[in-house]
Design a protein around this motif. Structure first.
Motif, PDB file in Angstrom:
ATOM      1  N   VAL A  93       5.841   6.489  16.222  1.00 47.04           N
ATOM      2  CA  VAL A  93       4.549   6.717  15.583  1.00 47.04           C
ATOM      3  C   VAL A  93       4.756   7.883  14.622  1.00 47.04           C
ATOM      4  N   ALA A  94       4.196   7.768  13.420  1.00 48.23           N
ATOM      5  CA  ALA A  94       4.339   8.822  12.413  1.00 48.23           C
ATOM      6  C   ALA A  94       2.969   9.225  11.875  1.00 48.23           C
ATOM      7  N   ALA A  95       2.835  10.499  11.561  1.00 49.38           N
ATOM      8  CA  ALA A  95       1.575  11.006  11.016  1.00 49.38           C
ATOM      9  C   ALA A  95       1.427  10.653   9.534  1.00 49.38           C
ATOM     10  N   ARG A  96       2.548  10.687   8.784  1.00 44.39           N
ATOM     11  CA  ARG A  96       2.506  10.474   7.340  1.00 44.39           C
ATOM     12  C   ARG A  96       3.716   9.674   6.872  1.00 44.39           C
ATOM     13  N   VAL A  97       3.601   9.121   5.671  1.00 44.54           N
ATOM     14  CA  VAL A  97       4.719   8.406   5.051  1.00 44.54           C
ATOM     15  C   VAL A  97       4.740   8.766   3.567  1.00 44.54           C
ATOM     16  N   LEU A  98       5.947   8.958   3.027  1.00 44.84           N
ATOM     17  CA  LEU A  98       6.094   9.265   1.611  1.00 44.84           C
ATOM     18  C   LEU A  98       7.380   8.645   1.089  1.00 44.84           C
ATOM     19  N   ILE A  99       7.503   8.600  -0.214  1.00 45.63           N
ATOM     20  CA  ILE A  99       8.716   8.087  -0.859  1.00 45.63           C
ATOM     21  C   ILE A  99       9.330   9.246  -1.627  1.00 45.63           C
ATOM     22  N   PRO A 100      10.324   9.926  -1.002  1.00 43.18           N
ATOM     23  CA  PRO A 100      10.873  11.135  -1.626  1.00 43.18           C
ATOM     24  C   PRO A 100      11.907  10.890  -2.720  1.00 43.18           C
ATOM     25  N   ARG A 101      12.484   9.675  -2.769  1.00 43.19           N
ATOM     26  CA  ARG A 101      13.560   9.475  -3.737  1.00 43.19           C
ATOM     27  C   ARG A 101      13.614   8.019  -4.189  1.00 43.19           C
ATOM     28  N   VAL A 102      13.750   7.837  -5.496  1.00 46.19           N
ATOM     29  CA  VAL A 102      13.957   6.521  -6.097  1.00 46.19           C
ATOM     30  C   VAL A 102      15.012   6.698  -7.168  1.00 46.19           C
ATOM     31  N   ARG A 103      15.980   5.814  -7.204  1.00 48.49           N
ATOM     32  CA  ARG A 103      17.009   5.895  -8.246  1.00 48.49           C
ATOM     33  C   ARG A 103      17.486   4.505  -8.603  1.00 48.49           C
ATOM     34  N   SER A 104      18.106   4.387  -9.771  1.00 45.67           N
ATOM     35  CA  SER A 104      18.669   3.111 -10.211  1.00 45.67           C
ATOM     36  C   SER A 104      20.187   3.279 -10.301  1.00 45.67           C
ATOM     37  N   TYR A 105      20.896   2.148 -10.140  1.00 43.23           N
ATOM     38  CA  TYR A 105      22.350   2.179 -10.303  1.00 43.23           C
ATOM     39  C   TYR A 105      22.863   0.771 -10.564  1.00 43.23           C
ATOM     40  N   LEU A 106      24.107   0.687 -11.000  1.00 43.68           N
ATOM     41  CA  LEU A 106      24.748  -0.578 -11.278  1.00 43.68           C
ATOM     42  C   LEU A 106      25.572  -0.977 -10.068  1.00 43.68           C
ATOM     43  N   ALA A 107      25.108  -1.974  -9.329  1.00 40.78           N
ATOM     44  CA  ALA A 107      25.820  -2.466  -8.147  1.00 40.78           C
ATOM     45  C   ALA A 107      26.875  -3.457  -8.592  1.00 40.78           C
ATOM     46  N   ALA A 123       0.836  -1.205   0.000  1.00 39.52           N
ATOM     47  CA  ALA A 123       0.000   0.000   0.000  1.00 39.52           C
ATOM     48  C   ALA A 123       0.870   1.253   0.000  1.00 39.52           C
ATOM     49  N   ILE A 124       1.942   1.251   0.791  1.00 41.60           N
ATOM     50  CA  ILE A 124       2.842   2.407   0.851  1.00 41.60           C
ATOM     51  C   ILE A 124       3.569   2.589  -0.470  1.00 41.60           C
ATOM     52  N   LEU A 125       4.182   1.518  -0.975  1.00 42.48           N
ATOM     53  CA  LEU A 125       4.913   1.629  -2.240  1.00 42.48           C
ATOM     54  C   LEU A 125       3.965   1.936  -3.394  1.00 42.48           C
ATOM     55  N   GLY A 126       2.808   1.297  -3.386  1.00 47.98           N
ATOM     56  CA  GLY A 126       1.852   1.478  -4.466  1.00 47.98           C
ATOM     57  C   GLY A 126       1.221   2.855  -4.506  1.00 47.98           C
ATOM     58  N   SER A 127       1.309   3.604  -3.407  1.00 52.37           N
ATOM     59  CA  SER A 127       0.713   4.942  -3.378  1.00 52.37           C
ATOM     60  C   SER A 127       1.665   6.015  -3.897  1.00 52.37           C
ATOM     61  N   ALA A 128       2.935   5.699  -4.053  1.00 51.27           N
ATOM     62  CA  ALA A 128       3.921   6.666  -4.537  1.00 51.27           C
ATOM     63  C   ALA A 128       3.897   6.709  -6.068  1.00 51.27           C
ATOM     64  N   GLU A 129       3.750   7.898  -6.626  1.00 57.04           N
ATOM     65  CA  GLU A 129       3.638   8.052  -8.079  1.00 57.04           C
ATOM     66  C   GLU A 129       4.787   7.393  -8.835  1.00 57.04           C
ATOM     67  N   ILE A 130       6.016   7.625  -8.403  1.00 56.02           N
ATOM     68  CA  ILE A 130       7.151   7.071  -9.158  1.00 56.02           C
ATOM     69  C   ILE A 130       7.148   5.552  -9.122  1.00 56.02           C
ATOM     70  N   MET A 131       6.720   4.959  -8.007  1.00 56.79           N
ATOM     71  CA  MET A 131       6.663   3.501  -7.934  1.00 56.79           C
ATOM     72  C   MET A 131       5.517   2.981  -8.808  1.00 56.79           C
ATOM     73  N   GLU A 148      17.066  -1.169  -0.885  1.00 54.60           N
ATOM     74  CA  GLU A 148      17.486  -1.463  -2.246  1.00 54.60           C
ATOM     75  C   GLU A 148      16.926  -2.821  -2.643  1.00 54.60           C
ATOM     76  N   THR A 149      16.688  -2.958  -3.924  1.00 55.02           N
ATOM     77  CA  THR A 149      16.146  -4.202  -4.458  1.00 55.02           C
ATOM     78  C   THR A 149      16.760  -4.482  -5.826  1.00 55.02           C
ATOM     79  N   SER A 150      16.913  -5.753  -6.120  1.00 52.58           N
ATOM     80  CA  SER A 150      17.381  -6.137  -7.457  1.00 52.58           C
ATOM     81  C   SER A 150      16.184  -6.452  -8.360  1.00 52.58           C
ATOM     82  N   ARG A 151      14.974  -6.302  -7.815  1.00 49.82           N
ATOM     83  CA  ARG A 151      13.760  -6.470  -8.636  1.00 49.82           C
ATOM     84  C   ARG A 151      13.579  -5.204  -9.457  1.00 49.82           C
ATOM     85  N   LEU A 152      13.825  -5.332 -10.727  1.00 45.24           N
ATOM     86  CA  LEU A 152      13.803  -4.175 -11.617  1.00 45.24           C
ATOM     87  C   LEU A 152      12.386  -3.865 -12.077  1.00 45.24           C
TER      88      LEU A 152
END
Length: 135
Positions: free
Chosen positions: A118-132, A8-16, A48-52
């Motif tokens: 306890v947190a009032a809100r949650v967001l995903i401010p940054r997503v990036r890809s790189y070659l590990a 639900a958290i990941l799915g609510s972020a536009e970039i994700m 981080e995830t290797s699921r592209l």
């Protein structure tokens, strides 16, 4: 955290939503970063995830990559409790529970480390890809 809360958290972020048909499960992600910012009353987890992604952003397609990194930022943090601090935090179990209109409760737990808040809100401010590097 239960897969439904995680998705639900990941799915609510536009970039994700734009990049993934279905976001990676929590088991496909590794915690690599943790920050407490008392100035903003926030806590940030980095994963981080290797699921592209199935629909990679155009600028990602310009270079080779095998890892996606994203940050989950909790704001309006209160009731922060920290017990222990160790590098085992990278192996911590992450738990998240919705508290209705109150926000959510989050925790990290591993051997010798326990952090909760306890947190009032949650967001995903940054997503990036790189070659590990290959192991």
């Amino acid at each position: 955290m239960g897969d439904s809360e995680w998705l639900a958290i990941l799915g609510s972020a536009e970039i994700m939503k734009d990049a993934y048909t279905s976001p990676p499960d929590q088991s496909e992600c590794r915690l690599h970063y943790f920050q407490i910012d008392e100035r903003e009353a926030s806590v940030t987890f980095g994963f981080e995830t290797s699921r592209l992604p199935s629909k990679a952003p155009a600028d990602w397609r310009l270079t080779a990559y095998n890892t996606v990194e994203f940050y989950v930022k909790f704001t309006g943090v209160k009731q922060l409790r920290v017990s222990g601090w160790d590098f085992t935090i990278r192996d911590a179990e992450v738990s998240l529970t919705r508290l209705g209109d109150e926000g959510l409760s989050a925790s990290l737990a591993s051997e010798g480390v326990h952090i909760s808040f306890v947190a009032a809100r949650v967001l995903i401010p940054r997503v990036r890809s790189y070659l590990a590097g290959q192991e």
